[in-house]
Design an enzyme around this catalytic site. Sequence first.
Site, PDB file in Angstrom:
ATOM      1  N   GLU A 133       0.832  -1.204   0.000  1.00  0.00           N
ATOM      2  CA  GLU A 133       0.000   0.000   0.000  1.00  0.00           C
ATOM      3  C   GLU A 133       0.873   1.264   0.000  1.00  0.00           C
ATOM      4  OE1 GLU A 133      -3.522   2.101   2.714  1.00  0.00           O
ATOM      5  OE2 GLU A 133      -2.230   0.565   3.587  1.00  0.00           O
ATOM      6  N   LYS A 159      -9.672   1.472  -3.292  1.00  0.00           N
ATOM      7  CA  LYS A 159     -10.159   1.096  -1.969  1.00  0.00           C
ATOM      8  C   LYS A 159     -11.574   1.622  -1.746  1.00  0.00           C
ATOM      9  CE  LYS A 159      -8.715   1.118   2.904  1.00  0.00           C
ATOM     10  NZ  LYS A 159      -7.754   1.666   3.883  1.00  0.00           N
ATOM     11  N   CYS A 197      -5.431  -2.749   3.144  1.00  0.00           N
ATOM     12  CA  CYS A 197      -5.286  -2.488   4.572  1.00  0.00           C
ATOM     13  C   CYS A 197      -6.534  -2.828   5.375  1.00  0.00           C
ATOM     14  CB  CYS A 197      -4.870  -1.025   4.771  1.00  0.00           C
ATOM     15  SG  CYS A 197      -4.351  -0.634   6.466  1.00  0.00           S
TER      16      CYS A 197
END
Length: 520
Positions: free
Chosen positions: A284, A341, A393
């Site tokens: 990330e 995301k 994440c």
Amino acid sequence: MPRTRGSSASGESKGTWLSRWWRSLAALMAGATLVLAFAPFAFWPAAIVAPIILLALIHRQSAGRAFRLGWWFGVGQFGLGVSWVYESFTLFGGIVAPAAVAVTALFVIGLAFYPAVACWLAARVARDGGRLVWSIAFLASWVLIEALRAWLFGGFPWLNLGISQVDGPLVGWLPLIGEYGVTALVLVLGLLAWWAVEMLRTHPREVGRWMPPMAVLLLLPLLSLPLKSLDWSRSSGEPVRVGLAQGNVTQMQKFDPEFFNRTIDIYRGLTDSMPPVDLVIWPETAIPRVIQELPGLRAELGEMAEAGDYRMLVGTFSRDAEGRYYNALIAVPESMGEYRKRHLVPFGEYFPLRGLIEKMSWLFEVPMSDLSPGRADQVPLRIGEVELGASICFEADFSRDIRASLPGADILVTVSNDSWFGDSFSPHQHLQMARARAIEFRRPMIRATNTGISAIIDERGGVVRALPTGERGVLVETVQPREGSTPLATYGAWPVFGLMGVLLLVLSGTGYLRRSRRSA
């Protein structure tokens, strides 16, 4: 005589006050003990014992007292279990230490309201009911409030009881009923232990009273063991040779413009050091800038991939034609797609109360903290015929977010930047939740992180290979794609939530009837 009565009343009041504080202290310690059930300790029996200590403390107490004891339990649980938020605030969020202490304290206090509400609800429903009524009310309330914590204000599913069983005897239930169903089973084991202890304490010579709960307590974990061997999925397609690059670039360096070129050199060097692979993954925000502003670098990534005959997934920031920014996982070549995301971190990636926060900009500064969520209907990433279920994440901590990519995904891929939390409990807890996702959906999970813990996880949650925190290096492993659907992937957690809701409604109804008869 009046003096004597006054003295007696004063002593009784003091004794009651001391009793309440001892109960509060016991609840606080029980909450702290629960943390031992999770990584890095992974002492799963603590997840059985700690909540039942809380139930014993609130049993036959008023709803108000139950709320207070549940709150103290939550302070112990989250005060120790998520203490790493202080480190992310003060070291990497730019908050001065006193303010970081205050923000962390408010965060813990807020989270402590969840077990407090669960205890309040259990006490309201059970009231003057017997031990069975209290047990069922506590179990159903805990599961539903734990689920609420994963939804409200963006959700925070840390330290859910079911996750403790990744290394426990109930792990085989995860593909069937998910972490919330396993939370219920953990509580069932604790309730059985509580019943057995109470019967043994009050009727030690009457074996028929305490032996049945003791027998079920021992048999349930044993009967659960065969579930671990069920496949639920099967091999599909050709294996993929994967290489992970863990740059170990600290959070302070990551967003330092003067360190940017060094960051790219680190990841370039790690990639060049890999043996032949099919897929290279950078974690990330490995490129901590907007990729559309770096056409030369994107072209260079394409040249690297073509020269090495591999594909790439690279964590970075992306911008669309309307000027919205995303936390993204871009593919090289671009024809593989791009994942944006969807589930953002409140106050970390977007501001729910932006007007207020802008007035407090002197307090803290988080880089790239006003992002947009990706669409729910994104085209999946693919490498050849293999479909990748991507997450970034925070998303890997939510079963529902990973379920969204199934049953199509053959391999789960998550990238993370755990450098926010240093060498604290968080990277270990994060890995434990990723392992739970692999078990729940019987898919291998590839986890690439900036500072660790990067890992290749098999479909049963086993860590095949890993790079620890604070280490720079590469991880290369062959991953077998899998297809098929677990019951959890098919039905989700809704059956568990429905059952818990029905139990509370039935208990509330029977309690109302019982009190009506008494008043009549």
